[in-house]
Design a protein around this motif. Structure first.
Motif, PDB file in Angstrom:
ATOM      1  N   LEU A  10      10.248  16.251  21.090  1.00 49.98           N
ATOM      2  CA  LEU A  10       9.980  16.077  19.663  1.00 49.98           C
ATOM      3  C   LEU A  10       8.553  15.615  19.428  1.00 49.98           C
ATOM      4  N   PHE A  11       8.076  14.715  20.272  1.00 50.49           N
ATOM      5  CA  PHE A  11       6.705  14.219  20.144  1.00 50.49           C
ATOM      6  C   PHE A  11       5.702  15.348  20.380  1.00 50.49           C
ATOM      7  N   LEU A  15       2.839  16.820  17.846  1.00 53.33           N
ATOM      8  CA  LEU A  15       1.425  17.010  18.181  1.00 53.33           C
ATOM      9  C   LEU A  15       0.971  18.442  17.910  1.00 53.33           C
ATOM     10  N   ILE A  16       1.838  19.406  18.177  1.00 47.81           N
ATOM     11  CA  ILE A  16       1.499  20.805  17.888  1.00 47.81           C
ATOM     12  C   ILE A  16       1.341  21.006  16.383  1.00 47.81           C
ATOM     13  N   ALA A  17       2.263  20.445  15.607  1.00 52.17           N
ATOM     14  CA  ALA A  17       2.161  20.549  14.145  1.00 52.17           C
ATOM     15  C   ALA A  17       0.876  19.892  13.654  1.00 52.17           C
ATOM     16  N   LEU A  18       0.543  18.765  14.229  1.00 52.85           N
ATOM     17  CA  LEU A  18      -0.693  18.074  13.857  1.00 52.85           C
ATOM     18  C   LEU A  18      -1.914  18.919  14.213  1.00 52.85           C
ATOM     19  N   ALA A  19      -1.857  19.618  15.342  1.00 57.35           N
ATOM     20  CA  ALA A  19      -2.963  20.479  15.757  1.00 57.35           C
ATOM     21  C   ALA A  19      -3.128  21.673  14.831  1.00 57.35           C
ATOM     22  N   VAL A  20      -2.096  22.019  14.087  1.00 58.22           N
ATOM     23  CA  VAL A  20      -2.189  23.109  13.112  1.00 58.22           C
ATOM     24  C   VAL A  20      -2.657  22.577  11.763  1.00 58.22           C
ATOM     25  N   PHE A  56       8.148  28.810   8.538  1.00 54.86           N
ATOM     26  CA  PHE A  56       8.138  28.964   9.995  1.00 54.86           C
ATOM     27  C   PHE A  56       8.782  27.739  10.643  1.00 54.86           C
ATOM     28  N   ALA A  57       8.420  26.556  10.155  1.00 49.12           N
ATOM     29  CA  ALA A  57       8.949  25.311  10.718  1.00 49.12           C
ATOM     30  C   ALA A  57      10.448  25.181  10.497  1.00 49.12           C
ATOM     31  N   VAL A  58      10.941  25.652   9.355  1.00 48.67           N
ATOM     32  CA  VAL A  58      12.384  25.600   9.090  1.00 48.67           C
ATOM     33  C   VAL A  58      13.139  26.384  10.164  1.00 48.67           C
TER      34      VAL A  58
END
Length: 162
Positions: A10-11, A15-20, A56-58
Motif C-alpha cells: 500500500l505504501f 508513492l507511485i500515486a505521489l510520483a504521478v 484509473f485508480a478506482v
C-alpha cells in the motif's frame, strides 16, 4: 474472507500515486507562474487529468484488493485494463455532465457492469444485472426539484411599491 495484502504494498502504491501527482502539480504551478492569465486553461486541464487518473485508480485499486482476497479458499481476481475502464468511464461522465445528470443511472450501470464482468471468484465470472431505469425512476423527482430550485430562485418578483 482472508486479505493477504501488506502495508508495504500500500505504501509503494501511495508513492507511485505521489510520483504521478507531484509532476502534474509542479507543471501547473510553473506554467501559472509564467502565465497567470492561463489559469482557466491550466486548471481545466489539471481537473480533466485528475478525473481520468481517478477512474484509473478506482479500477486499479479494486483489482489490487481483489487479487489479495480469498473467500473459502478461492481467490478473487480481476482482469481487463484499468486504462480502458478509465477512458470509458471518463467518456460516460462527460455524458452525465452534458445531460445535467440525467444519464447518471446508465453511466453507473455501464461502469459497474464492466467492473463485475472482469471480476472472477475462482473460475466463476461476475455479472451485473441492475437496471438503470429503476435508479432513474427513483432519482427523477430529486432531479426535477434540483432543476426547479435555481429556476424559481432566479425569477424576479417585483416588489410592491417599487
Amino acid at each position: 474472507i482472508t486479505y493477504t495484502g501488506r502495508g508495504m504494498e500500500l505504501f509503494k502504491g501511495f508513492l507511485i500515486a505521489l510520483a504521478v501527482v507531484l509532476p502534474i502539480q509542479l507543471c501547473a504551478f510553473l506554467v501559472l507562474l509564467g502565465l497567470p492569465q492561463a489559469e482557466l486553461v491550466v486548471s481545466g486541464t489539471v481537473f480533466l487529468a485528475y478525473a481520468l487518473l481517478g477512474q484509473f485508480a478506482v479500477y486499479a485499486g479494486r483489482r489490487y484488493r481483489l487479487t489479495r482476497t480469498s473467500f473459502r479458499g478461492l481467490r478473487l481476481r480481476m482482469t481487463g485494463s484499468a486504462w480502458s475502464y478509465a477512458f470509458r468511464a471518463f467518456g460516460l461522465w462527460i455524458l452525465v455532465v452534458l445531460s445535467l445528470g440525467l444519464f447518471y443511472p446508465w453511466a453507473t450501470a455501464a461502469m459497474e457492469r464492466m467492473k463485475m464482468r472482469n471480476t472472477w471468484y475462482g473460475d466463476v465470472q461476475g455479472d451485473f444485472t441492475g437496471e438503470p431505469i429503476v435508479l432513474f425512476r427513483r432519482g427523477i423527482v430529486l432531479w426535477l426539484i434540483a432543476l426547479a430550485l435555481p429556476v424559481a430562485g432566479s425569477s424576479q418578483v417585483p416588489l410592491i411599491g417599487a
